[in-house]
Every structure is written in structure tokens, then in C-alpha cells.
Write a protein that holds these residues in place. Structure first.
Motif, PDB file in Angstrom:
ATOM      1  N   ARG A  42       0.856  -1.182   0.000  1.00  0.00           N
ATOM      2  CA  ARG A  42       0.000   0.000   0.000  1.00  0.00           C
ATOM      3  C   ARG A  42       0.890   1.229   0.000  1.00  0.00           C
ATOM      4  O   ARG A  42       1.845   1.307   0.764  1.00  0.00           O
ATOM      5  N   THR A  80      -2.230  -5.626  -7.036  1.00  0.00           N
ATOM      6  CA  THR A  80      -2.260  -4.636  -5.965  1.00  0.00           C
ATOM      7  C   THR A  80      -1.792  -3.275  -6.463  1.00  0.00           C
ATOM      8  O   THR A  80      -2.360  -2.241  -6.083  1.00  0.00           O
ATOM      9  N   GLU A  84      -3.999   0.185  -6.614  1.00  0.00           N
ATOM     10  CA  GLU A  84      -3.542   1.465  -6.090  1.00  0.00           C
ATOM     11  C   GLU A  84      -3.666   2.558  -7.152  1.00  0.00           C
ATOM     12  O   GLU A  84      -4.142   3.661  -6.877  1.00  0.00           O
TER      13      GLU A  84
END
Length: 202
Positions: A42, A80, A84
Motif C-alpha cells: 500500500r 495490488t 492502487e
């Protein structure tokens, strides 16, 4: 480099690669059959702000090249990072890059991404390898400029001097991968709002 550091915004090209930390943690745990989402990549708020500025204002070239291994054979880190980017620039979709795009002909004429297959490495988890064709790359365009390339193909392994095939099922040191990277670099230097080589003619 930390994406929250604004220093990298001066670079006309930024390359990101690697493995999903959630997958690596799971594999380290004796191949535990569980995806540890708590360690999923993240970006923090400053990093997201920098990436948005880089893509929309600077219009530099952000290249993400998945290192190829993922949980259950999926490109976990690609997924991922894509998630994002969809949050960071929701108004700009990640779409297939057409094979007649300039990045395939601006220096070397290669007619599309280096030919190979994405390798869904189920074998990494002790099962049989499964191969799925994906003969295209994906990217984000802002205005007329391609500002991000999203590769599931792990061209980095093809460009390293190691005896390991890439996620594109290309052997190490293959010229096609170097030619593709050269074209991407030329594109980054001649487009966007960072470098001053817009008048360069290969």
C-alpha cells in the motif's frame, strides 16, 4: 526509492518491480496456503500524491514490471499496484496498449511486446505449471501521452544475467527485451513534461 520522497519526480522514467510482500510472507511460512492481506503493498498518502502528480502533471513514464511469482499462480503484485493506481488516478483507466503504439516502433521496430507467455507459476506451490497467453501490455494514458506501462511479463529477468526465464517465458539476455526497454526509454525522454528531448529524431 521511497515513493513519498518527491526527489524522484524529476526523473523522466521510473521503474518498479518486485514480489507482493503478502505472497513472500506466506511462502516463507512453509508454503502456508493463505494470502496474508495485512502485508499487501500500500502506498501512503504522500506516495499517492507524488504518483498522481507524476502521472497527471509531470507526465513522466511509470513502468511497473511484475516479477512474475504470485499466490496461487496469480500476478499478485500486479493486481495490488493496479488497484492502487485505480485509486490514485480513477479518471484514467488501465487499458491494453495497441500494438501500433509508438513504444513499439520509435527506435527499434518490434511490432508489439516481446513474444512469450505469462507464466502462472502454480508450480511454485508444488503443482503443475499453467501457461496463459497475454500478448499485450497495459497502460495509462493522460491526454496524448502514455504515462504508465503495466507489465505482467517480468522483462527484468530477461535483461538480467541469470539462468532464469521471465514471466513472459523469455530466456535471459534476449535482445527483444532490451529493444523494448530502449523504446520505452526513448519514449520517456521525448514525451511528458520532464525531459527536454522532444525534438529528438531517432
Amino acid at each position: 526509492i521511497d515513493v513519498s520522497d518527491p526527489g524522484w519526480l524529476r526523473s523522466p522514467i521510473v521503474w518498479m518491480t518486485g514480489h507482493d510482500p503478502a505472497v513472500i510472507k506466506s511462502r516463507a511460512g512453509l508454503l502456508a496456503p493463505a494470502y496474508d492481506a495485512s502485508t499487501r503493498l500500500r502506498f501512503n498518502a504522500a506516495g499517492r500524491q507524488n504518483i498522481r502528480r507524476y502521472l497527471t502533471q509531470q507526465q513522466g513514464m511509470f513502468v511497473f514490471d511484475d516479477c512474475g511469482l504470485g499466490f496461487g499462480g496469480r500476478n499478485a503484485l500486479w493486481e495490488t499496484v493496479a488497484a492502487e493506481l485505480r485509486q490514485i488516478v480513477p479518471e484514467h483507466a488501465i487499458l491494453p496498449i495497441p500494438k501500433d503504439h509508438e513504444i513499439y516502433s520509435n527506435f527499434y521496430s518490434i511490432g508489439g511486446p516481446p513474444v512469450g507467455f505469462d507464466v502462472e507459476w502454480v508450480a511454485w506451490w508444488g503443482l503443475a505449471g499453467i501457461y496463459f497467453p497475454r500478448h499485450y501490455l497495459e497502460g495509462i494514458t493522460v491526454g496524448d501521452n502514455l504515462v504508465a506501462i503495466m507489465s505482467r511479463k517480468d522483462y527484468m529477468c530477461s535483461m538480467k544475467t541469470v539462468t532464469w526465464t521471465s514471466g513472459a517465458y523469455l530466456p535471459s539476455g534476449i535482445p527483444a527485451a532490451y529493444r523494448w526497454a530502449t523504446n520505452v526509454t526513448v519514449y520517456a525522454l521525448t514525451h511528458g513534461n520532464i525531459s527536454d528531448y522532444k525534438d529528438y529524431v531517432p
